[in-house]
Design a protein around this motif. Sequence first.
Motif, short mmCIF file in Angstrom:
data_model
loop_
_atom_site.label_atom_id
_atom_site.label_comp_id
_atom_site.label_asym_id
_atom_site.label_seq_id
_atom_site.Cartn_x
_atom_site.Cartn_y
_atom_site.Cartn_z
N THR A 194 0.82 -1.21 0.00
CA THR A 194 0.00 0.00 0.00
C THR A 194 0.85 1.26 0.00
N ARG A 195 1.98 1.21 0.70
CA ARG A 195 2.83 2.41 0.81
C ARG A 195 3.84 2.54 -0.31
N ALA A 196 3.92 1.56 -1.19
CA ALA A 196 4.90 1.60 -2.28
C ALA A 196 4.66 2.81 -3.18
N THR A 197 5.70 3.57 -3.43
CA THR A 197 5.57 4.75 -4.30
C THR A 197 6.09 4.49 -5.71
N THR A 198 6.62 3.29 -5.96
CA THR A 198 7.03 2.92 -7.31
C THR A 198 6.42 1.57 -7.67
N SER A 209 -3.05 1.61 -3.56
CA SER A 209 -1.59 1.66 -3.47
C SER A 209 -1.07 3.01 -3.98
N ARG A 210 -0.17 3.60 -3.23
CA ARG A 210 0.29 4.95 -3.54
C ARG A 210 0.93 5.07 -4.92
N HIS A 211 1.61 4.04 -5.39
CA HIS A 211 2.31 4.15 -6.67
C HIS A 211 1.34 4.37 -7.82
N ALA A 212 0.09 3.94 -7.64
CA ALA A 212 -0.89 4.03 -8.73
C ALA A 212 -1.85 5.21 -8.57
N PHE A 213 -1.69 6.00 -7.49
CA PHE A 213 -2.57 7.15 -7.30
C PHE A 213 -2.29 8.21 -8.34
N SER A 214 -3.34 8.91 -8.72
CA SER A 214 -3.16 10.08 -9.58
C SER A 214 -2.46 11.18 -8.79
N SER A 215 -1.62 11.96 -9.46
CA SER A 215 -0.94 13.06 -8.78
C SER A 215 -1.80 14.32 -8.71
N TYR A 240 13.76 19.07 -13.12
CA TYR A 240 15.02 18.70 -12.51
C TYR A 240 15.09 17.19 -12.31
N GLU A 241 16.30 16.69 -12.29
CA GLU A 241 16.53 15.30 -11.92
C GLU A 241 17.11 15.29 -10.51
N VAL A 242 16.47 14.54 -9.62
CA VAL A 242 16.91 14.47 -8.23
C VAL A 242 17.32 13.04 -7.92
N GLU A 243 18.55 12.88 -7.45
CA GLU A 243 19.08 11.57 -7.15
C GLU A 243 19.35 11.45 -5.65
N LEU A 244 18.87 10.37 -5.05
CA LEU A 244 19.08 10.11 -3.63
C LEU A 244 19.52 8.67 -3.47
N ASN A 245 20.73 8.48 -2.97
CA ASN A 245 21.28 7.13 -2.77
C ASN A 245 21.26 6.30 -4.05
N GLY A 246 21.57 6.96 -5.16
CA GLY A 246 21.65 6.25 -6.43
C GLY A 246 20.32 5.94 -7.08
N LYS A 247 19.19 6.44 -6.50
CA LYS A 247 17.87 6.15 -7.06
C LYS A 247 17.24 7.41 -7.61
N ARG A 248 16.49 7.26 -8.71
CA ARG A 248 15.77 8.37 -9.31
C ARG A 248 14.32 7.97 -9.49
N THR A 249 13.41 8.86 -9.17
CA THR A 249 11.98 8.59 -9.35
C THR A 249 11.36 9.75 -10.11
N CYS A 250 10.29 9.47 -10.82
CA CYS A 250 9.61 10.52 -11.57
C CYS A 250 8.29 10.85 -10.87
N THR A 251 7.67 11.96 -11.30
CA THR A 251 6.48 12.44 -10.62
C THR A 251 5.27 11.55 -10.82
N CYS A 252 5.32 10.61 -11.75
CA CYS A 252 4.20 9.68 -11.93
C CYS A 252 4.34 8.46 -11.05
N TYR A 253 5.35 8.44 -10.19
CA TYR A 253 5.57 7.38 -9.19
C TYR A 253 5.96 6.03 -9.81
N HIS A 254 6.25 5.99 -11.11
CA HIS A 254 6.59 4.72 -11.75
C HIS A 254 8.09 4.59 -12.00
N GLY A 255 8.87 5.52 -11.52
CA GLY A 255 10.31 5.44 -11.70
C GLY A 255 10.95 4.39 -10.79
N SER A 256 12.19 4.09 -11.00
CA SER A 256 12.88 3.10 -10.15
C SER A 256 14.36 3.46 -10.04
#
Length: 272
Positions: A131-135, A166-172, A256-272
């Motif tokens: 449920t809490r998964a954002t990707t 599940s958060r990853h599939a929510f509309s923004s 912008y591209e934001v990288e944290l600990n080698g991971k990148r995510t996009c605003t549609c929550y489907h990044g990895s």
Amino acid sequence: MRMYICLQPLRSGFIKGYRPLIGIDGCHLKRAYPGLGKDGNNNIYPIARAIVEVENKDTWCWFLECLKKDLGDVCEGGGWTFMSDRQKDLLEAFELQVPTVEKRYCVRHIWASLKLQFSGSTFKELFWNATRATTLVDFEVAMESIKFLSEDAYVYLDNIPAKHWSRHAFSSDCKSNMLLNNVCETFNAVIRDARDKPILTQMEWIRRYMMKRHNEKWEAIKKMDGKLMSYVTKFFERIERDVRHCIVQVSRGDSYEVELNGKRTCTCYHGS
């Protein structure tokens, strides 16, 4: 037999300044339907309420029709989200009255049904991870783990579209990652003292409570420093440590591209 109330100041305030998220629930013992949102400080914002003779599809349709009239065209367009406890009659009423809005299901109620057959701390942890998964990747990892433990549990959850829970599939569009319908349940608990009173007395009790509550919020806001609400300020303070480790690269314009600990995510929550 029925009474619906949506006070003009609350209606106007919600339309002008609140996120397009409405929680809907019923107090089954006394049949009070509340519709609530959240204000800028993440507090409960009551919008409308009603007393009906019985809870069924017909009365839910009536309540939603009244709410649509008060909120105007906002419920007809995209970007709006209704959250509920997944009651069958209410879901049918949603399809009839507000078919285009996004629907979310309170995940606590999904878990309450799931744990009747698949209890245990492992199932619970994996379910909440899903449920809490954002990707999409994190969601699939949790679901595959559930499938490894029980094919039946996986099928049960897979039959509920992920966009509802599940958060990853929510509309923004909604700008909220809320998973629980606790805004309504909290309000229902507060008005417990009023629910054994005659209908008019009950409605006046709720009106006075809401007036007192909104005044307290108003007085608190007048003492606020800065442009951000206290909830938002505290949230930013919590994530400040992570932000320090972000690497930000401009893409183009306001992107912008934001990288944290080698991971990148996009605003549609489907990044990895």
